[in-house]
Enzyme design. Structure first.
Site, PDB file in Angstrom:
ATOM      1  NE  ARG A  97      -1.489   2.178   2.881  1.00 11.74           N
ATOM      2  CZ  ARG A  97      -0.588   3.096   3.609  1.00 11.74           C
ATOM      3  NH1 ARG A  97      -0.097   4.028   2.881  1.00 11.74           N
ATOM      4  NH2 ARG A  97      -0.189   2.653   4.717  1.00 11.74           N
ATOM      5  CG  PHE A 136       6.640  13.190  -1.530  1.00 12.44           C
ATOM      6  CD1 PHE A 136       5.886  14.311  -2.418  1.00 12.44           C
ATOM      7  CD2 PHE A 136       6.783  13.543  -0.274  1.00 12.44           C
ATOM      8  CE1 PHE A 136       5.188  15.372  -1.983  1.00 12.44           C
ATOM      9  CE2 PHE A 136       5.877  14.744   0.187  1.00 12.44           C
ATOM     10  CZ  PHE A 136       5.055  15.708  -0.519  1.00 12.44           C
ATOM     11  N   GLY A 144      11.280  15.861  10.783  1.00 10.70           N
ATOM     12  CA  GLY A 144      10.571  14.872  10.188  1.00 10.70           C
ATOM     13  C   GLY A 144       9.076  15.712  10.629  1.00 10.70           C
ATOM     14  CB  ALA A 253      -0.035  10.196   1.735  1.00 11.58           C
ATOM     15  NE  ARG A 279      -4.182 -23.963  19.672  1.00 15.56           N
ATOM     16  CZ  ARG A 279      -2.827 -24.725  19.935  1.00 15.56           C
ATOM     17  NH1 ARG A 279      -2.454 -25.589  18.718  1.00 15.56           N
ATOM     18  NH2 ARG A 279      -2.010 -24.359  20.811  1.00 15.56           N
ATOM     19  CD  GLU A 374       2.839  10.163   4.576  1.00 12.18           C
ATOM     20  OE1 GLU A 374       2.953  11.361   4.656  1.00 12.18           O
ATOM     21  OE2 GLU A 374       3.366   9.307   3.511  1.00 12.18           O
ATOM     22  CB  THR A 376       4.098  11.399  15.393  1.00 11.48           C
ATOM     23  OG1 THR A 376       3.815  12.689  15.902  1.00 11.48           O
ATOM     24  CG2 THR A 376       5.374  11.384  14.737  1.00 11.48           C
TER      25      THR A 376
END
Length: 395
Positions: A97, A136, A144, A253, A279, A374, A376
């Site tokens: 993705r 990008f 950041g 994004a 299970r 993108e 935090t």
């Protein structure tokens, strides 16, 4: 009509979708099942995406690259359809993705929204077809969450508007970097922050791949190094200046992540649900115990709430009324809840949950990256906090 609920869609989410929406979703789901799922555990364990260029071309062939953009070979899909595609891609793997998000929502969107007509014609058709991969460059080794403090520079070599630009600096944690044919790079100039379409074969440009990752291992991650990279005057995006340019791309994004993270969560929930039915412990399936059912119920609740939130935001994007602050609600909630679903699903599988025979630990590790890229958790909390109080706590 059957009165039984589908355990995979207990709220009837599919009833909200059109036939075209379902067709887009099913096309991407089938492609992932055929081309990715048989191999992804091995790719992840090896820390590589060995067929990335081939996969990009195939994604282009099914219309998944820049699919929500119009013209220039792009599919012109709705925002909801793009979101549904992101769910299916991330249900396979977050790295897949990310490949599609960076291609379409960052690199292609930047050129489509801010590029000149010549730049659009040069790059977008090949990118939509998967023949050209884009990356990008915004994040830097020391910057950041604070992109305004970036150190990468672009200076004109002369006083004329037609003078070349010379770029110097470094970008970090760049998806697709070492396989890209074009890099969208943001840099400080005398006119403010500006964006550039940088052909990656330009002398002085290099993209060493980053290894030794514990997350997004089936994804190409690189550093970008710009050492006196000389570009013609027309490489710059002509109009946009300041953080408006890159932040508009990040919003695109983030929107894809709102949906995509739920694909990883769905994969984990379905794995845990199926495991609980087969299970056996203490003489019966573990799905028959109250505590296991409580876990499954809570996971299903959060997954389906997240889908409804994503669908709501998608409809707002299609209507042209979606605000960046609303995307922060979706990104913060859906990624945070998806990580919790992955962790809880792992407990249902016990020790088997850490085996790559099952997808849960892979998804959990990937979502740790999705949580902070993108924007935090803290950045999105402050965005929402400003909405609620009217006070800017960023500075």
């Amino acid at each position: 009509m059957s009165t039984a609920l589908d355990p995979r869609d207990p709220l009837g989410f599919d009833d909200l979708l059109s036939e075209e929406d379902l067709a887009v979703r099913d096309t991407v789901r089938a492609w992932c099942a055929d081309r990715v799922l048989p191999h992804i555990a091995d790719w992840y364990e090896a820390g590589e995406l060995p067929t990335v260029r081939e996969l990009a071309r195939e994604l282009g062939a099914i219309g998944a690259l820049g699919m929500h953009l119009h013209g220039y070979g792009c599919a012109g899909a709705t925002a909801v359809q793009y979101g549904l595609a992101c769910v299916e891609l991330e249900a396979a793997d977050s790295g897949l993705r990310s490949l599609v998000s960076v291609q379409g929502s960052l690199a292609m969107y930047a050129i489509h929204r801010w590029g000149s007509e010549e730049q659009k014609q040069r790059w977008l058709p090949g990118m939509a077809a998967g023949e050209i991969i884009g990356c990008f460059g915004l994040t830097e080794p020391d910057h950041g969450s604070d992109p305004a403090s970036m150190r990468t520079t672009a200076k004109r070599d002369g006083s004329s508007d037609r003078a070349d630009w010379v770029l110097n600096g470094r970008k970090m944690w760049i998806t697709n970097g070492s396989v890209a044919g074009v890099a969208v790079v943001w840099a400080q100039t005398d006119e403010g922050i500006r964006g550039f379409a940088v052909p990656t074969d330009t002398p002085g440009f290099s993209a060493p791949e980053i290894k030794h990752k514990g997350s997004l291992r089936a994804s190409v991650t690189s550093e970008l190094v710009l050492d006196n990279v000389r570009l013609p005057a027309d490489a710059v995006f002509p109009e946009v200046r300041g953080l408006k340019g890159p932040l508009s791309c990040l919003n695109q994004a983030r929107y894809g992540i709102v949906w995509g993270a739920l694909g990883a969560a769905r994969s984990c929930l379905e794995t845990a649900r199926e495991y609980s039915i087969t299970r056996e412990q203490f003489g019966k399936p573990i799905g028959g115990f109250q505590l296991t059912q409580a876990k499954l119920a809570d996971m299903s609740l959060e997954l389906n709430k997240g889908l409804l939130l994503a669908w709501h935001l998608g409809n707002r994007m299609d209507a042209g009324t979606l605000r960046p602050e609303q995307v922060s609600y979706g990104k913060l909630n859906n990624v945070r809840e998806s990580i919790e679903i992955a962790r809880t699903a792992r407990t249902i599988l016990g020790a088997n949950g850490i085996s790559y025979e099952y997808p849960i630990m892979r998804h959990a590790n990937n979502l740790e990256s999705v949580l902070t890229y993108e924007g935090t958790v803290e950045m999105h909390q402050l965005v929402i906090g400003k909405v609620l109080t009217g006070q800017d706590a960023f500075r």
